[in-house]
Design a protein around this motif. Structure first.
Motif, short mmCIF file in Angstrom:
data_model
loop_
_atom_site.label_atom_id
_atom_site.label_comp_id
_atom_site.label_asym_id
_atom_site.label_seq_id
_atom_site.Cartn_x
_atom_site.Cartn_y
_atom_site.Cartn_z
N GLY A 371 32.62 38.41 11.21
CA GLY A 371 32.23 37.54 10.11
C GLY A 371 31.41 38.24 9.06
N LEU A 372 30.12 38.78 9.49
CA LEU A 372 29.33 39.39 8.65
C LEU A 372 29.80 40.49 8.08
CD1 LEU A 372 26.09 38.77 10.75
CD2 LEU A 372 26.54 37.93 8.54
N LEU A 373 30.42 41.52 8.47
CA LEU A 373 31.05 42.65 8.35
C LEU A 373 32.21 42.33 7.12
CD1 LEU A 373 31.49 44.86 11.40
CD2 LEU A 373 29.38 44.78 9.53
N ASP A 374 33.01 41.34 7.43
CA ASP A 374 34.00 41.03 6.49
C ASP A 374 33.29 40.51 5.06
OD1 ASP A 374 36.22 41.31 7.96
OD2 ASP A 374 36.21 39.43 8.92
N GLU A 375 32.41 39.73 5.27
CA GLU A 375 31.78 39.18 3.84
C GLU A 375 31.03 40.34 3.23
OE1 GLU A 375 30.93 37.16 0.93
OE2 GLU A 375 32.05 36.30 2.77
N GLY A 406 37.63 50.64 11.66
CA GLY A 406 38.14 50.62 10.29
C GLY A 406 37.31 49.65 9.07
N LEU A 407 36.86 48.68 9.80
CA LEU A 407 36.14 47.63 8.80
C LEU A 407 34.78 48.17 8.50
CD1 LEU A 407 36.40 44.81 7.40
CD2 LEU A 407 35.07 43.94 9.43
N LEU A 408 34.24 48.91 9.48
CA LEU A 408 32.92 49.57 9.43
C LEU A 408 32.88 50.78 8.53
CD1 LEU A 408 29.87 49.57 10.27
CD2 LEU A 408 30.65 50.95 12.23
N HIS A 409 33.93 51.48 8.50
CA HIS A 409 34.20 52.68 7.80
C HIS A 409 34.31 52.30 6.26
CE1 HIS A 409 35.37 56.60 6.23
NE2 HIS A 409 36.32 56.19 5.52
N ARG A 410 35.09 51.28 5.96
CA ARG A 410 35.30 50.87 4.75
C ARG A 410 33.98 50.25 4.22
NH1 ARG A 410 38.86 45.46 2.79
NH2 ARG A 410 38.42 45.85 0.57
#
Length: 530
Positions: A371-375, A406-410
């Motif tokens: 949730g934190l990474l998404d935000e 993938g989320l972390l790279h973005r």
């Protein structure tokens, strides 16, 4: 034989020397405040979960520490008090110079003499503004369990010791004496370990005063090493009623944010740190305490000039739609349940000049991290946001289960303004996952994670991974300016060559940590290995 004689120094020279002595005293006292408590082996703001335990277990552990001779020293004694006993002239000179008596530090170790100590300083300081520190922080008064735990196990707590009762009497007398001069308070700090002492002190400072606290600029209230915090009830008086203090620096540790009156918290406040567990300290359906999340939202909504905010809180929710913090520069969040409130806080609170973000997670729930990474991805996306978050510093601590590469790279590629990154300490392989996200992709500089990174701090990452990150990034973005690293222990790095450190302008190996508190880690409070 030549006669000997004594040359008396002029009074102005003597006062300069005494002032230097006071400055050295203050440095020694500040060091004492930050020392690890020998009895329990932790610093004052270390609220690790390992302290929570059965009360009988805690008593046995405490007894073991005491029997091993782990006794804490008393605070250093004021050099001024020593100087007044040297000779009559020094006594007269110091006693008649009010500006020398403006920093008062009293500890429970002084016992009944604490009241006389306070009275002496108040009389000699005349009408000067004063800085006060009260230390009533004996570790033997800590009760690291909650009443709910006691009732559930049908256990009980022993009666308060005579020593704790008498210390409470002395604290009450000292505060009453000081409170008569509350209009002269410039800084006030109270550190306690007893819940009884804490409520007693807060209640005494909630009485009406003929002369309000009109000069108070710094207020630090620290109730430490206890899961039970100082709850404020709706109908209770607030601290310093009727005062409109120009407080710039407020620390509430283990104390509800509603103890200070609303009139005290104005546009002057610049630095705010709150440590409070609403889940542990709300009385279920008892409405006398009020919802902590709503009260915190109301508090923050009025602090338009706040620059530094640290929230170490566990809240069931947080409604932040109406909050604007137009001057907030640094935000730190530490929580066990970030997904319930911190994600919404980051999404809703308007922080247009935020440049330093620290996130310290104290849960192993993978949904919290996701949730934190998404935000953060949403906030830093220039296409989705008219005013994307542009950080200079990002500090991540205790992140777990960071498996979405993938989320972390973005996130990393969107954070092209970040110059300083801290990863860890974390658990096992979790820091490694965050570190591996820094490796370049085959798409070159345009796809480089954190392309503006100049300083990298990493904990518990294998040496061969650190080497790979440094070399591969240097080929695209040039060398890092600074690298601070502590390698993960193990045999996996045997044979890794040391032919890459020159690719970093300044290379440092992290040695022993002052503490694992995120504030000390961000402040790089550690030793260096040669």
């Amino acid at each position: 034989m030549a006669s000997s004689y004594i040359v008396r120094l002029p009074d102005d020279i003597l006062l300069m020397i005494f002032k230097l002595v006071c400055e050295e005293d203050q440095v020694a006292f500040d060091d004492y405040l930050q020392k690890e408590k020998a009895v329990i082996g932790r610093h004052w703001d270390d609220w690790g979960e390992d302290l929570d335990c059965d009360y009988e277990e805690w008593q046995f552990e405490l007894a073991d520490h005491l029997s091993a001779g782990n006794i804490d020293d008393s605070p250093p004694r004021s050099g001024l008090l020593h100087a007044t006993s040297v000779c009559k002239h020094w006594y007269s000179l110091l006693s008649q110079t009010p500006s020398m008596w403006t920093v008062l530090q009293i500890s429970f170790h002084e016992g009944a003499a604490a009241l006389e100590h306070a009275w002496t300083f108040l009389q000699r300081s005349g009408s000067c503004p004063i800085q006060i520190t009260l230390l009533w922080d004996d570790p033997t008064w800590i009760v690291p369990v909650c009443w709910d735990d006691v009732e559930r196990t049908k256990g009980g707590l022993p009666p308060t010791s005579r020593e704790e009762i008498m210390a409470g009497v002395h604290l009450g007398l000292v505060i009453q004496e000081l409170y008569a001069h509350v209009h002269r308070w410039r800084e006030f700090m109270l550190r306690t370990t007893s819940i009884a002492h804490t409520y007693q002190a807060l209640s005494l400072m909630s009485r009406p005063s003929v002369r309000p606290a009109c000069g108070l600029e710094k207020l630090h209230l620290q109730f430490i090493h206890n899961p039970r915090h100082a709850v404020h009830h709706v109908n209770e008086p607030s601290l310093f009623p009727g005062s409109a203090s120009p407080i710039r620096d407020l620390l509430l540790f283990g104390i509800s944010c509603t103890w200070p009156s609303s009139s005290m918290l104005s546009t002057n406040l610049v630095d705010l740190r709150i440590h409070y567990d609403a889940f542990m300290n709300e009385d279920g359906e008892n409405t006398s305490t009020g919802p902590e999340a709503e009260k915190l939202a109301q508090l923050l909504g009025a602090l338009v000039n706040l620059r530094n905010l640290a929230l170490e809180v566990d809240l069931p929710h947080f409604d932040a739609h109406t909050i604007e913090l137009p001057h907030l520069h640094s935000l730190a969040i530490k929580s066990n349940i970030m997904v319930s409130w911190a994600v919404g806080f980051l999404h809703d609170v308007q922080m247009p000049v935020l440049r330093v973000l620290t996130l310290c997670v104290t849960t192993e729930d993978p949904n919290c991290i996701a949730g934190l990474l998404d935000e953060l991805v949403s906030l830093t996306d220039s296409e989705d946001s008219e005013d994307p978050l542009q950080l200079d510093e990002l500090h991540l601590f205790n992140f777990v289960h960071c498996a979405n590469t993938g989320l972390l790279h973005r996130l990393y590629t969107q954070m092209h303004t970040v110059k300083i990154l801290t990863l860890g300490p974390g658990a096992d392989d979790n820091t490694l996952a965050l570190a591996m996200g820094l490796l370049p992709t085959p798409y070159g500089l345009a796809d480089l994670p954190l392309s503006g990174l100049r300083t990298l701090v990493m904990f518990d990452v294998p040496k061969h991974v650190v080497r790979q990150i440094v070399l591969e990034r240097a080929s695209l973005a040039g060398p890092l300016e600074e690298l601070y690293c502590r390698y993960r222990e193990g045999d996996e790095d045997e044979g890794v060559p040391d032919n890459w450190q020159h690719q970093v302008e300044k290379y440092h190996r992290i040695g022993s940590l002052k503490s694992r508190c995120y504030l000390d880690l961000v402040g790089r409070q550690w030793s260096h290995l040669v």
